[in-house]
Design a protein around this motif. Structure first.
Motif, PDB file in Angstrom:
ATOM      1  N   SER A 433      -0.144  -1.832  -1.955  1.00 15.58           N
ATOM      2  CA  SER A 433      -0.010  -1.465  -3.356  1.00 15.58           C
ATOM      3  C   SER A 433      -1.205  -0.635  -3.753  1.00 15.58           C
ATOM      4  CB  SER A 433       0.090  -2.716  -4.236  1.00 15.58           C
ATOM      5  OG  SER A 433      -1.134  -3.426  -4.217  1.00 15.58           O
ATOM      6  N   LYS A 434      -1.199  -0.167  -4.969  1.00 17.37           N
ATOM      7  CA  LYS A 434      -2.302   0.684  -5.421  1.00 17.37           C
ATOM      8  C   LYS A 434      -3.577  -0.100  -5.620  1.00 17.37           C
ATOM      9  CE  LYS A 434      -1.037   0.293 -10.297  1.00 17.37           C
ATOM     10  NZ  LYS A 434      -0.644   1.054 -11.489  1.00 17.37           N
ATOM     11  N   ASN A 435      -3.500  -1.459  -5.677  1.00 12.23           N
ATOM     12  CA  ASN A 435      -4.671  -2.293  -5.826  1.00 12.23           C
ATOM     13  C   ASN A 435      -5.278  -2.679  -4.487  1.00 12.23           C
ATOM     14  OD1 ASN A 435      -4.397  -2.329  -8.651  1.00 12.23           O
ATOM     15  ND2 ASN A 435      -2.897  -3.993  -8.526  1.00 12.23           N
ATOM     16  N   ASN A 439      -5.472   1.875   1.361  1.00 10.76           N
ATOM     17  CA  ASN A 439      -4.045   2.201   1.340  1.00 10.76           C
ATOM     18  C   ASN A 439      -3.594   2.628   2.731  1.00 10.76           C
ATOM     19  OD1 ASN A 439      -3.747   1.723  -1.428  1.00 10.76           O
ATOM     20  ND2 ASN A 439      -4.407   3.814  -1.950  1.00 10.76           N
ATOM     21  N   GLN A 465       0.278   9.357 -13.137  1.00  7.58           N
ATOM     22  CA  GLN A 465      -0.857   8.448 -13.150  1.00  7.58           C
ATOM     23  C   GLN A 465      -1.332   8.072 -11.749  1.00  7.58           C
ATOM     24  OE1 GLN A 465       2.012   7.801 -14.790  1.00  7.58           O
ATOM     25  NE2 GLN A 465       1.373   8.366 -16.890  1.00  7.58           N
ATOM     26  N   ASP A 466      -0.398   7.843 -10.821  1.00  3.22           N
ATOM     27  CA  ASP A 466      -0.745   7.320  -9.515  1.00  3.22           C
ATOM     28  C   ASP A 466      -0.718   8.401  -8.441  1.00  3.22           C
ATOM     29  OD1 ASP A 466      -0.927   4.798 -10.654  1.00  3.22           O
ATOM     30  OD2 ASP A 466       1.213   4.400 -10.314  1.00  3.22           O
ATOM     31  N   GLU A 467      -1.356   8.076  -7.337  1.00  3.54           N
ATOM     32  CA  GLU A 467      -1.341   8.953  -6.169  1.00  3.54           C
ATOM     33  C   GLU A 467       0.061   8.966  -5.564  1.00  3.54           C
ATOM     34  OE1 GLU A 467      -3.379   9.025  -1.701  1.00  3.54           O
ATOM     35  OE2 GLU A 467      -4.090   7.630  -3.246  1.00  3.54           O
ATOM     36  N   TYR A 469       3.107   8.629  -3.062  1.00  2.00           N
ATOM     37  CA  TYR A 469       3.246   7.713  -1.932  1.00  2.00           C
ATOM     38  C   TYR A 469       4.702   7.660  -1.498  1.00  2.00           C
ATOM     39  CZ  TYR A 469       5.011   4.422  -5.430  1.00  2.00           C
ATOM     40  OH  TYR A 469       5.740   3.826  -6.432  1.00  2.00           O
ATOM     41  N   TYR A 487       0.723   5.955   2.002  1.00  8.27           N
ATOM     42  CA  TYR A 487       0.100   7.059   1.269  1.00  8.27           C
ATOM     43  C   TYR A 487      -0.197   8.219   2.215  1.00  8.27           C
ATOM     44  CZ  TYR A 487      -0.319   3.834  -2.611  1.00  8.27           C
ATOM     45  OH  TYR A 487      -0.022   2.968  -3.626  1.00  8.27           O
TER      46      TYR A 487
END
Length: 504
Positions: A433-435, A439, A465-467, A469, A487
């Motif tokens: 996940s992004k957390n 990645n 907002q997010d990278e 993937y 990613y």
């Protein structure tokens, strides 16, 4: 026209199901077959010959005339209306491919003898010339006789007053002995029963059967073998010459991707080379012949929306363009056949690590590079696990040192446990996940040359907002090698468009 699946090939029968009546003949699974081995040089030659047979380079169709005989019953079973699909197949062969087509219905009186005479006349058509191709199609009921030989029937119930049978195995021998090449297309139960001897006969005889030795074929409708055959022949008509192996591969893919209501497993068709040319193994090639007609005789424009996906200029393809260009794209995808090979040579771990097999494969023709060594093991000599395109498999000569492991639809999903730390391998799989602190990327997962194949199991997501993937498809379970999110390799400065982004 598609028929509802309420029509079945065996709606009722006083006998137990086919799978309860008979067991398949003994196979090469006996332990004594483990003593058979093959040299690396010999298996390399066989793989090269199989690649040449499945994907002949720079060749047009070798046939001067192509004759088609479509068979069904005169007194058709109303619960299995195959005539609707047979008429469509007739139009396709005659109008789109410009073959000489005859639809012949098996009579109710003296069925076996009449069919036997018809097949003998068909074999002698055109003088039984080695430059001709004969295609025989049958749609209807099929079954195993008590001697395990294939028979055709007008009705599934022997107690039915209209029940008639023909002993197909005996009639088929005349086709196998023909000087011309012969293609058999059988859409009936137990159609995969027919087996020949590749060392006998004069021409090449190939069979594509709707199902196996002891199985029931799909009913008339959208998931029938004939429906898949019509669809794929229509699509391939725009792609220049193609082999029967390529046709089978596409029918298999279509059958395995179809999920009929109320069925968990779809019936897989079979491809068998019954007789083969002794000096130079080859595959039967098909292509449209409409360029030989005058403008006035040319068939109606057959362009449809279903053919637009294979937009090509048929005339340029017919003029000599290789069938390689028309099928090479499908070799980048699955399914593939996994086979085990027992080598005569005893190879050490260093032999595998120095790229011996990469060099071995690189010495073959361009299409043989799709032969992939998946794994190698020390055995009493050396045991290889190899994957090849489906279209190549049936052109490899039968050898007890070579066995089928199965059909595969992805690269190896099991990670190399020697590369996984003990603390990681003993812990449960966690989705990325992004957390996450790190990645997962194709490089960190060790996908290597299989990156494109793995990414077919994902869909590409982009948000402000997010990278960006790749997200694992919902029908696939996450594993340590297939995390839920992957990613881009930003550390390697790989642009997003350098990856193959699957379309869904």
């Amino acid at each position: 026209m598609n028929i509802s699946s309420q029509y079945d090939r065996q709606p009722f029968s006083p006998f137990p199901p086919i799978e309860e009546q008979f067991h398949p003949p003994p196979t090469s699974r006996d332990l004594d077959h483990l003593q058979y081995h093959i040299s690396l040089q010999e298996i390399g030659k066989q793989l090269q010959d199989a690649a040449n047979a499945a994907y002949p380079h720079g060749q047009q169709s070798r046939y001067s005339n192509i004759y088609v005989l479509l068979l069904c019953w005169e007194d058709e079973d109303p619960k299995l209306p195959v005539s609707i699909e047979v008429q469509e197949l007739h139009s396709l062969f005659e109008e789109l491919y410009d073959f000489d087509v005859e639809l012949w219905k098996i009579p109710a009186h003296s069925s076996h003898n009449e069919l036997n005479r018809k097949v003998l006349d068909f074999v002698s058509l055109g003088g039984d010339c080695k430059d001709d191709l004969k295609i025989v199609y049958y749609g209807g009921h099929g079954m195993l006789a008590h001697n395990r030989q294939a028979s055709w029937a007008s009705r599934p119930d022997p107690k039915d007053p209209k029940y008639r049978t023909v002993k197909w195995n005996g009639i088929q021998h005349a086709l196998e002995e023909a000087e011309s090449d012969v293609l058999l297309l059988l859409d009936c139960c137990a159609s995969g029963t027919a087996t020949g001897n590749p060392d006998e006969g004069h021409g090449v005889t190939e069979l594509i059967a709707a199902c196996g030795f002891n199985t029931v074929a799909n009913p008339v409708g959208p998931d029938s073998f004939t429906r898949a055959l019509i669809t794929e022949l229509s699509l391939l008509s725009r792609m220049g010459p193609f082999t029967v192996g390529t046709l089978f591969n596409r029918i298999l893919c279509r059958a395995q991707n179809w999920m009929p209501s109320g069925r968990e497993v779809q019936k897989a068709p079979l491809h068998v080379v019954l007789t083969q040319a002794k000096k130079l193994p080859r595959g039967i090639q098909l292509c449209t012949r409409k360029q030989k007609k005058t403008p006035k005789q040319s068939p109606r424009n057959t362009s449809t929306s279903s053919l637009e996906s294979t937009s090509s200029d048929p005339s340029s393809l017919q003029s000599g363009e290789s069938s390689i260009s028309s099928v090479s794209s499908e070799l980048d995808v699955y399914p593939r056949i996994a086979i085990t090979i027992r080598l005569q040579e005893t190879l050490s771990q260093s032999d595998f690590s120095v790229g011996l097999f990469s060099e071995w494969i690189r010495m073959m023709p361009v299409l043989a590079k799709n032969v992939k060594v998946e794994a190698g093991f020390a055995s009493f000599s050396t045991l290889l696990l190899v994957s090849i395109p489906v279209a190549m498999w049936c052109y490899i000569p039968s050898n007890p040192a070579i066995s089928v492991a199965g059909i595969i639809r992805s690269p190896n999903l099991v990670p190399d446990v020697t590369l996984i730390p003990e603390s990681v391998s003993s812990s449960p799989v966690k989705s990325a996940s992004k957390n996450s602190e790190v990645n997962p990327t194709p490089s960190s997962l060790g996908w290597g040359d299989d990156t494109k194949a793995f990414l077919r199991l994902y869909k590409f997501n982009v948000s402000e907002q997010d990278e960006p993937y790749f997200e694992l498809l919902p029908e696939i379970d996450a594993t340590s090698r297939l995390p839920s999110q992957v990613y881009l390799d930003t550390s390697r400065c790989v642009p997003p468009h350098s990856f193959l982004i699957p379309s869904h």
